[in-house]
Design an enzyme around this catalytic site. Structure first.
Site, PDB file in Angstrom:
ATOM      1  N   ASP A 198       0.884  -1.163   0.000  1.00  0.00           N
ATOM      2  CA  ASP A 198       0.000   0.000   0.000  1.00  0.00           C
ATOM      3  C   ASP A 198       0.932   1.226   0.000  1.00  0.00           C
ATOM      4  O   ASP A 198       2.135   1.095   0.274  1.00  0.00           O
ATOM      5  CB  ASP A 198      -0.863  -0.040   1.267  1.00  0.00           C
ATOM      6  CG  ASP A 198      -1.660   1.228   1.472  1.00  0.00           C
ATOM      7  OD1 ASP A 198      -2.277   1.710   0.514  1.00  0.00           O
ATOM      8  OD2 ASP A 198      -1.648   1.748   2.613  1.00  0.00           O
ATOM      9  N   ASP A 236      -0.158   5.058   1.047  1.00  0.00           N
ATOM     10  CA  ASP A 236      -0.410   6.022   2.121  1.00  0.00           C
ATOM     11  C   ASP A 236      -0.335   5.357   3.491  1.00  0.00           C
ATOM     12  O   ASP A 236      -1.123   4.463   3.790  1.00  0.00           O
ATOM     13  CB  ASP A 236      -1.798   6.654   1.933  1.00  0.00           C
ATOM     14  CG  ASP A 236      -1.929   7.392   0.604  1.00  0.00           C
ATOM     15  OD1 ASP A 236      -1.040   8.190   0.283  1.00  0.00           O
ATOM     16  OD2 ASP A 236      -2.934   7.173  -0.103  1.00  0.00           O
TER      17      ASP A 236
HETATM   18  C1  G6P Z   1      -5.851   5.840  -0.018  1.00  0.00           C
HETATM   19  C2  G6P Z   1      -5.881   6.492   1.335  1.00  0.00           C
HETATM   20  C3  G6P Z   1      -7.246   7.096   1.603  1.00  0.00           C
HETATM   21  C4  G6P Z   1      -7.669   7.999   0.449  1.00  0.00           C
HETATM   22  C5  G6P Z   1      -7.688   7.204  -0.842  1.00  0.00           C
HETATM   23  C6  G6P Z   1      -8.067   8.050  -2.055  1.00  0.00           C
HETATM   24  O1  G6P Z   1      -6.610   4.688   0.051  1.00  0.00           O
HETATM   25  O2  G6P Z   1      -5.582   5.556   2.342  1.00  0.00           O
HETATM   26  O3  G6P Z   1      -7.173   7.841   2.801  1.00  0.00           O
HETATM   27  O4  G6P Z   1      -8.954   8.536   0.670  1.00  0.00           O
HETATM   28  O5  G6P Z   1      -6.379   6.681  -1.054  1.00  0.00           O
HETATM   29  O6  G6P Z   1      -7.086   9.013  -2.286  1.00  0.00           O
HETATM   30  P1  G6P Z   1      -7.215  10.185  -3.357  1.00  0.00           P
HETATM   31  O7  G6P Z   1      -5.828  10.762  -3.400  1.00  0.00           O
HETATM   32  O8  G6P Z   1      -7.617   9.561  -4.654  1.00  0.00           O
HETATM   33  O9  G6P Z   1      -8.249  11.121  -2.861  1.00  0.00           O
HETATM   34 MG    MG Z   2      -2.739   3.091   3.698  1.00  0.00          MG
END
Ligand code: G6P
Ligand code: MG
Length: 211
Positions: free
Chosen positions: A8, A10
């Site tokens: 993953d 983030d």
């Molecule tokens: C990841 C993060 C989420 C976030 C999602 C969408 O899954 O963990 O916290 O909302 O990505 O990210 P974006 O940059 O497309 O808004």
């Molecule tokens: Mg994450």
């Protein structure tokens, strides 16, 4: 034992989970909705519109599709501002060693993030070329906890899901890995990441031979 490791982004590779948290918190508070770290755990790994729906469901007012898109866009503009200053120094401790260890073991390396900003973040960190395959979030119909993104990463890498190790900081992400039929390493707390096969407190403790 494994043929590939799928990470993953983030909260695993870099601390953008904190930037998502800050951006959602400001958005929620601007709408007069409650928001704290515990609630934020449910948002980790969930895509932008899915996260917004969870936040808005905390209140009683209903929003038109147009209003929702405007709110999601406002959150993303704030998030993009927050990540603008990121540099290679923002790669979390242990990550480069982990990537090198997996590479040295001859395994494939994948990235499975539902973030539409994933390529931007990888470029800011200067590590895009360390991944053999990066799933394009724009092509994923079902956000984590659905297994689609980890299954897509395995397919792109040309390996069977059961031969993959997934690495995640989110409850929804660990569910996605497990439902894809993979082994899950959780990064965080075992009380939160209850479905993970292994839990480490941070990437600095990642040791391929332990799993
Ligand atoms: C990841 C993060 C989420 C976030 C999602 C969408 O899954 O963990 O916290 O909302 O990505 O990210 P974006 O940059 O497309 O808004
Ligand atoms: Mg994450």
């Amino acid at each position: 034992r494994y043929k590939a490791v799928i990470f993953d982004l983030d909260g695993v590779i870099t601390d953008t989970a904190h930037y998502h948290y800050l951006a959602w918190k400001r958005l929620a508070e601007s709408e007069g909705l409650p928001f704290d770290e515990a609630f934020n755990e449910h948002l980790k790994g969930v895509d932008r519109m899915g996260s917004l729906e969870l936040i808005l469901a905390q209140g009683s007012r209903s929003y038109s599709q147009e209003e929702k898109l405007a709110l999601a866009d406002a959150k993303n503009r704030h998030y993009v501002e927050l990540i603008a200053t990121m540099t290679p120094a923002d790669v979390l401790p242990g990550v480069l060693d982990a990537l090198a260890e997996v590479r040295a073991a001859g395994m494939g390396i994948g990235l499975a993030s539902v973030s539409k900003n994933a390529f931007t973040v990888l470029d800011k960190l200067g590590i895009r070329d360390r991944f053999d395959q990066v799933v394009d979030a724009a092509l994923i119909a079902n956000s984590k906890p659905h297994p689609e993104i980890f299954l897509t990463a395995a397919r792109q890498l040309g390996v069977d899901p059961k031969d993959c190790l997934g690495v995640e900081d989110a409850v929804a992400g660990v569910a996605s890995i497990k439902d894809a039929g993979m082994v899950a390493v959780g990064v965080g707390s075992p009380e939160v990441l209850t479905r993970a096969d292994y839990v480490i407190p941070s990437m600095a403790r990642f040791r391929l031979g332990d799993y």
